[in-house]
Scaffold this motif. Structure first.
Motif, PDB file in Angstrom:
ATOM      1  N   GLN A 187       0.834  -1.181   0.000  1.00 28.36           N
ATOM      2  CA  GLN A 187       0.000   0.000   0.000  1.00 28.36           C
ATOM      3  C   GLN A 187       0.875   1.240   0.000  1.00 28.36           C
ATOM      4  O   GLN A 187       1.873   1.315   0.680  1.00 28.36           O
ATOM      5  CB  GLN A 187      -0.941  -0.021   1.200  1.00 28.36           C
ATOM      6  CG  GLN A 187      -1.998  -1.114   1.069  1.00 28.36           C
ATOM      7  CD  GLN A 187      -2.957  -1.122   2.241  1.00 28.36           C
ATOM      8  OE1 GLN A 187      -2.569  -0.843   3.349  1.00 28.36           O
ATOM      9  NE2 GLN A 187      -4.202  -1.446   1.992  1.00 28.36           N
ATOM     10  N   GLN A 235      -7.061  11.577  -2.667  1.00 29.75           N
ATOM     11  CA  GLN A 235      -8.487  11.636  -2.338  1.00 29.75           C
ATOM     12  C   GLN A 235      -8.715  11.031  -0.957  1.00 29.75           C
ATOM     13  O   GLN A 235      -7.978  10.139  -0.531  1.00 29.75           O
ATOM     14  CB  GLN A 235      -9.297  10.870  -3.402  1.00 29.75           C
ATOM     15  CG  GLN A 235      -9.085  11.418  -4.806  1.00 29.75           C
ATOM     16  CD  GLN A 235      -9.868  10.681  -5.861  1.00 29.75           C
ATOM     17  OE1 GLN A 235     -10.898  10.057  -5.588  1.00 29.75           O
ATOM     18  NE2 GLN A 235      -9.396  10.754  -7.110  1.00 29.75           N
ATOM     19  N   TYR A 260     -11.701   9.180   1.476  1.00 34.09           N
ATOM     20  CA  TYR A 260     -12.964   8.458   1.451  1.00 34.09           C
ATOM     21  C   TYR A 260     -13.370   8.107   2.875  1.00 34.09           C
ATOM     22  O   TYR A 260     -12.519   7.923   3.744  1.00 34.09           O
ATOM     23  CB  TYR A 260     -12.843   7.160   0.640  1.00 34.09           C
ATOM     24  CG  TYR A 260     -12.718   7.358  -0.846  1.00 34.09           C
ATOM     25  CD1 TYR A 260     -11.514   7.772  -1.408  1.00 34.09           C
ATOM     26  CD2 TYR A 260     -13.810   7.148  -1.691  1.00 34.09           C
ATOM     27  CE1 TYR A 260     -11.400   7.967  -2.776  1.00 34.09           C
ATOM     28  CE2 TYR A 260     -13.700   7.328  -3.072  1.00 34.09           C
ATOM     29  CZ  TYR A 260     -12.488   7.737  -3.602  1.00 34.09           C
ATOM     30  OH  TYR A 260     -12.381   7.928  -4.962  1.00 34.09           O
ATOM     31  N   GLN A 309     -15.844   5.352   5.203  1.00 32.94           N
ATOM     32  CA  GLN A 309     -16.537   4.076   5.165  1.00 32.94           C
ATOM     33  C   GLN A 309     -17.219   3.850   6.502  1.00 32.94           C
ATOM     34  O   GLN A 309     -16.553   3.727   7.530  1.00 32.94           O
ATOM     35  CB  GLN A 309     -15.581   2.919   4.878  1.00 32.94           C
ATOM     36  CG  GLN A 309     -16.287   1.571   4.728  1.00 32.94           C
ATOM     37  CD  GLN A 309     -15.317   0.443   4.415  1.00 32.94           C
ATOM     38  OE1 GLN A 309     -14.190   0.426   4.896  1.00 32.94           O
ATOM     39  NE2 GLN A 309     -15.756  -0.509   3.589  1.00 32.94           N
ATOM     40  N   LEU A 364     -17.297   2.472   0.410  1.00 35.15           N
ATOM     41  CA  LEU A 364     -16.628   3.748   0.646  1.00 35.15           C
ATOM     42  C   LEU A 364     -17.371   4.881  -0.067  1.00 35.15           C
ATOM     43  O   LEU A 364     -17.952   4.672  -1.134  1.00 35.15           O
ATOM     44  CB  LEU A 364     -15.183   3.701   0.150  1.00 35.15           C
ATOM     45  CG  LEU A 364     -14.160   3.002   1.031  1.00 35.15           C
ATOM     46  CD1 LEU A 364     -14.355   1.502   1.054  1.00 35.15           C
ATOM     47  CD2 LEU A 364     -12.743   3.349   0.580  1.00 35.15           C
ATOM     48  N   HIS A 396     -16.780   8.861  -1.450  1.00 33.29           N
ATOM     49  CA  HIS A 396     -15.794   9.889  -1.755  1.00 33.29           C
ATOM     50  C   HIS A 396     -16.106  11.167  -0.976  1.00 33.29           C
ATOM     51  O   HIS A 396     -17.258  11.621  -0.926  1.00 33.29           O
ATOM     52  CB  HIS A 396     -15.807  10.179  -3.249  1.00 33.29           C
ATOM     53  CG  HIS A 396     -14.826  11.220  -3.669  1.00 33.29           C
ATOM     54  ND1 HIS A 396     -15.153  12.556  -3.762  1.00 33.29           N
ATOM     55  CD2 HIS A 396     -13.515  11.134  -3.988  1.00 33.29           C
ATOM     56  CE1 HIS A 396     -14.093  13.236  -4.138  1.00 33.29           C
ATOM     57  NE2 HIS A 396     -13.088  12.391  -4.291  1.00 33.29           N
ATOM     58  N   PHE A 437     -10.130   6.780   4.752  1.00 40.36           N
ATOM     59  CA  PHE A 437      -9.028   6.266   3.949  1.00 40.36           C
ATOM     60  C   PHE A 437      -8.518   7.341   2.998  1.00 40.36           C
ATOM     61  O   PHE A 437      -9.322   8.077   2.395  1.00 40.36           O
ATOM     62  CB  PHE A 437      -9.484   5.074   3.101  1.00 40.36           C
ATOM     63  CG  PHE A 437      -9.940   3.889   3.906  1.00 40.36           C
ATOM     64  CD1 PHE A 437     -11.268   3.751   4.270  1.00 40.36           C
ATOM     65  CD2 PHE A 437      -9.038   2.910   4.280  1.00 40.36           C
ATOM     66  CE1 PHE A 437     -11.699   2.663   5.015  1.00 40.36           C
ATOM     67  CE2 PHE A 437      -9.459   1.815   5.024  1.00 40.36           C
ATOM     68  CZ  PHE A 437     -10.787   1.702   5.389  1.00 40.36           C
ATOM     69  N   PHE A 454      -5.419   3.885  -8.419  1.00 34.24           N
ATOM     70  CA  PHE A 454      -5.683   4.233  -7.029  1.00 34.24           C
ATOM     71  C   PHE A 454      -5.007   3.242  -6.096  1.00 34.24           C
ATOM     72  O   PHE A 454      -5.069   2.039  -6.327  1.00 34.24           O
ATOM     73  CB  PHE A 454      -7.185   4.161  -6.737  1.00 34.24           C
ATOM     74  CG  PHE A 454      -8.001   5.263  -7.329  1.00 34.24           C
ATOM     75  CD1 PHE A 454      -8.221   5.341  -8.693  1.00 34.24           C
ATOM     76  CD2 PHE A 454      -8.584   6.217  -6.503  1.00 34.24           C
ATOM     77  CE1 PHE A 454      -8.993   6.352  -9.233  1.00 34.24           C
ATOM     78  CE2 PHE A 454      -9.362   7.230  -7.042  1.00 34.24           C
ATOM     79  CZ  PHE A 454      -9.568   7.298  -8.401  1.00 34.24           C
ATOM     80  N   PHE A 497      -5.123   2.589  -1.871  1.00 34.14           N
ATOM     81  CA  PHE A 497      -5.713   3.002  -0.590  1.00 34.14           C
ATOM     82  C   PHE A 497      -4.796   2.635   0.565  1.00 34.14           C
ATOM     83  O   PHE A 497      -4.142   1.593   0.558  1.00 34.14           O
ATOM     84  CB  PHE A 497      -7.068   2.316  -0.390  1.00 34.14           C
ATOM     85  CG  PHE A 497      -8.154   2.848  -1.268  1.00 34.14           C
ATOM     86  CD1 PHE A 497      -8.337   2.356  -2.554  1.00 34.14           C
ATOM     87  CD2 PHE A 497      -8.993   3.861  -0.819  1.00 34.14           C
ATOM     88  CE1 PHE A 497      -9.334   2.854  -3.375  1.00 34.14           C
ATOM     89  CE2 PHE A 497      -9.998   4.363  -1.631  1.00 34.14           C
ATOM     90  CZ  PHE A 497     -10.163   3.861  -2.917  1.00 34.14           C
ATOM     91  N   GLY A 498      -4.804   3.488   1.586  1.00 34.50           N
ATOM     92  CA  GLY A 498      -4.091   3.196   2.811  1.00 34.50           C
ATOM     93  C   GLY A 498      -4.920   2.318   3.724  1.00 34.50           C
ATOM     94  O   GLY A 498      -6.064   1.980   3.398  1.00 34.50           O
ATOM     95  N   PRO A 499      -4.386   1.953   4.901  1.00 38.20           N
ATOM     96  CA  PRO A 499      -5.078   1.074   5.841  1.00 38.20           C
ATOM     97  C   PRO A 499      -6.189   1.754   6.626  1.00 38.20           C
ATOM     98  O   PRO A 499      -6.999   1.079   7.251  1.00 38.20           O
ATOM     99  CB  PRO A 499      -3.970   0.602   6.776  1.00 38.20           C
ATOM    100  CG  PRO A 499      -2.951   1.677   6.714  1.00 38.20           C
ATOM    101  CD  PRO A 499      -3.022   2.240   5.334  1.00 38.20           C
ATOM    102  N   ARG A 540      -9.593   4.790  12.038  1.00 41.02           N
ATOM    103  CA  ARG A 540     -10.932   4.549  12.599  1.00 41.02           C
ATOM    104  C   ARG A 540     -11.236   5.648  13.596  1.00 41.02           C
ATOM    105  O   ARG A 540     -10.589   5.759  14.639  1.00 41.02           O
ATOM    106  CB  ARG A 540     -10.990   3.169  13.252  1.00 41.02           C
ATOM    107  CG  ARG A 540     -10.929   2.038  12.249  1.00 41.02           C
ATOM    108  CD  ARG A 540     -10.921   0.666  12.916  1.00 41.02           C
ATOM    109  NE  ARG A 540      -9.720   0.447  13.695  1.00 41.02           N
ATOM    110  CZ  ARG A 540      -8.553   0.160  13.177  1.00 41.02           C
ATOM    111  NH1 ARG A 540      -8.397   0.063  11.874  1.00 41.02           N
ATOM    112  NH2 ARG A 540      -7.501  -0.033  13.960  1.00 41.02           N
TER     113      ARG A 540
END
Lengths: 115, 110
Positions: free
Chosen positions: B2, B33, B35, B37, B43, B45, B88, B98, B100-102, B105
């Motif tokens: 990632q 970007q 996002y 979730q 997810l 945007h 994210f 694209f 995405f990172g981890p 939360r």
């Protein structure tokens, strides 16, 4: 507002069985993505389509996973045979350019549990 | 592997406080970007910042981008319980590539 549709929402299957997921992107979106998301992690790309052509499937485990988008509209992701490690959320997304940039629109996902 | 890495992994704040989360990346990008979730959902945007932009606002969201440090931050002001979700960052290298990172939360407590 148009949405990405996915089905089923939940799927429980036994290992070694076959399983399939369906995705219908937003109308007119030429690019479609399938992601796998393990709980607590970010989405990881499995396959990307531009119309009916595969653009990137470098992370797709091709010995057991297959994906198709025959008419460049909806798409199916298949796993055969399923393994315990395949338990995850499978997300479909679509995109179209706006001002030269792409944003992704995600479906609700399919939660797969392999027992 | 990632590209983007969010920090912190988890954040818990009181309603009304501001929440800041960061994203670092390794190589040059075209845009970045963010996002959101909600639990068990897809997810959504939130905002896009181009590589030649330094700051962008959208409602209660403020995003900054420092390409020299290869980092971005997302600030949510006056947080609400409904902001509880995972956030994210997605780094976009070219076109539609694209990563995405981890995720971070966020829990907003009433």
């Amino acid at each position: 507002e148009a949405e990405v549709a996915q089905s089923p929402r939940y799927k429980i299957t036994e290992k070694s069985q076959a399983v399939a997921f369906w995705c219908d992107p937003i109308s007119g979106h030429a690019t479609l993505y399938w992601y796998r998301q393990i709980l607590g992690q970010g989405p990881e790309l499995l396959v990307q389509f531009q119309d009916e052509s595969v653009v990137d499937d470098s992370q797709l485990p091709k010995d057991r996973f297959s994906a198709e988008r025959l008419k460049g509209v909806d798409s199916t992701l298949k796993i055969q045979p399923a393994e315990l490690g395949d338990s995850a959320m499978y997300l479909c997304a679509s995109s179209t350019p706006r001002d030269g940039y792409y944003e992704q629109y995600f479906g609700p996902g399919t939660r797969l549990t392999v027992t | 592997s990632q590209q983007g890495e969010e920090d912190p992994q988890a954040l818990s704040i009181q309603e009304g406080e501001n929440a800041t989360m960061n994203c670092s990346y390794k190589t040059s990008i075209n845009n970045l970007q963010w996002y959101r979730q909600n639990s068990g959902r897809g997810l959504v945007h939130l905002i896009l910042i181009r590589s030649n932009e330094r700051e962008k606002h959208s409602g209660r969201l403020r995003v900054t981008l420092d390409t020299s440090k290869k980092s971005s931050s997302l600030l949510i002001t006056a947080s609400r319980a409904a902001d509880t979700a995972s956030y994210f960052c997605a780094t976009v290298f070219y076109g539609q590539n694209f990563v995405f990172g981890p995720g971070t939360r966020l829990s907003v407590l009433p």
